[in-house]
Design an enzyme around this catalytic site. Structure first.
Site, mmCIF file in Angstrom:
data_model
loop_
_atom_site.group_PDB
_atom_site.id
_atom_site.type_symbol
_atom_site.label_atom_id
_atom_site.label_comp_id
_atom_site.label_asym_id
_atom_site.label_seq_id
_atom_site.Cartn_x
_atom_site.Cartn_y
_atom_site.Cartn_z
ATOM 1 N N GLU A 23 57.997 22.343 106.037
ATOM 2 C CA GLU A 23 56.723 23.010 106.318
ATOM 3 C C GLU A 23 56.413 22.880 107.808
ATOM 4 O O GLU A 23 56.517 21.793 108.367
ATOM 5 C CB GLU A 23 55.586 22.386 105.480
ATOM 6 N N HIS A 81 49.715 26.082 108.244
ATOM 7 C CA HIS A 81 50.965 25.478 107.799
ATOM 8 C C HIS A 81 51.684 26.464 106.906
ATOM 9 O O HIS A 81 51.150 27.512 106.553
ATOM 10 C CB HIS A 81 50.736 24.122 107.118
ATOM 11 N N HIS A 83 54.336 27.409 103.507
ATOM 12 C CA HIS A 83 54.867 27.049 102.192
ATOM 13 C C HIS A 83 56.247 27.669 102.075
ATOM 14 O O HIS A 83 56.449 28.815 102.461
ATOM 15 C CB HIS A 83 53.959 27.570 101.085
ATOM 16 N N ASP A 94 46.710 19.970 99.809
ATOM 17 C CA ASP A 94 45.972 20.760 100.808
ATOM 18 C C ASP A 94 44.460 20.641 100.571
ATOM 19 O O ASP A 94 43.686 20.527 101.517
ATOM 20 C CB ASP A 94 46.380 22.238 100.748
HETATM 21 ZN ZN LIG Z 1 50.180 23.593 101.634
#
Ligand SMILES: [Zn+2]
Length: 133
Positions: A23, A81, A83, A94
């Site tokens: 990530e 961010h 995935h 999150d």
């Molecule tokens: Zn996430």
């Protein structure tokens, strides 16, 4: 609420995500005005977990980014961010992060999807994204 981001900044994040096996993450720097979040620039940070399913940013690096933002007259208006194998919606982890960082969370996928979210009280709200040239 709306997130306004330049195409080149969004593309930069999508490219980072596309080319990474973990990530990717970082901050959106800009200004808040009248229900709109205006992104002026994006700042990648390291994912200290080196993980394909979660991310964390080192506190010293957060301090660095705060400093840089201040020098530019900007604020941290959001977090981004990526995935890797799931849709761009907040994971349980999150959610915990969103309770601490109550600004906009932009989540992208390695295949080019992107959505933005904000926590209002306990409720997840989706943020409309406006991409400008
Ligand atoms: Zn996430």
């Amino acid at each position: 609420m709306r997130l306004i981001i330049k195409r080149k900044d969004l593309e930069k994040i999508l490219k980072l995500a596309e080319n990474s096996e973990i990530e990717v993450c970082g901050f959106l720097l800009g200004k808040n005005s009248d229900g709109a979040v205006l992104v002026e620039t994006v700042r990648e940070t390291a994912n200290r977990l080196n993980s394909p399913v979660e991310f964390e940013i080192d506190p010293p690096e957060i301090a660095e980014v705060l400093d840089e933002a201040e020098k530019m007259g900007l604020e941290i208006v959001g977090i981004f961010h990526s995935h890797l194998g799931c849709p761009p919606v907040p994971s349980e982890k999150d959610f915990k992060g969103m309770e601490l960082w109550r600004n906009v969370w932009l989540i992208v996928t390695s295949s080019g999807d992107f959505r933005a979210w904000v926590l209002r009280g306990e409720n997840l709200g989706e943020v409309e994204i406006e991409v400008t040239s």
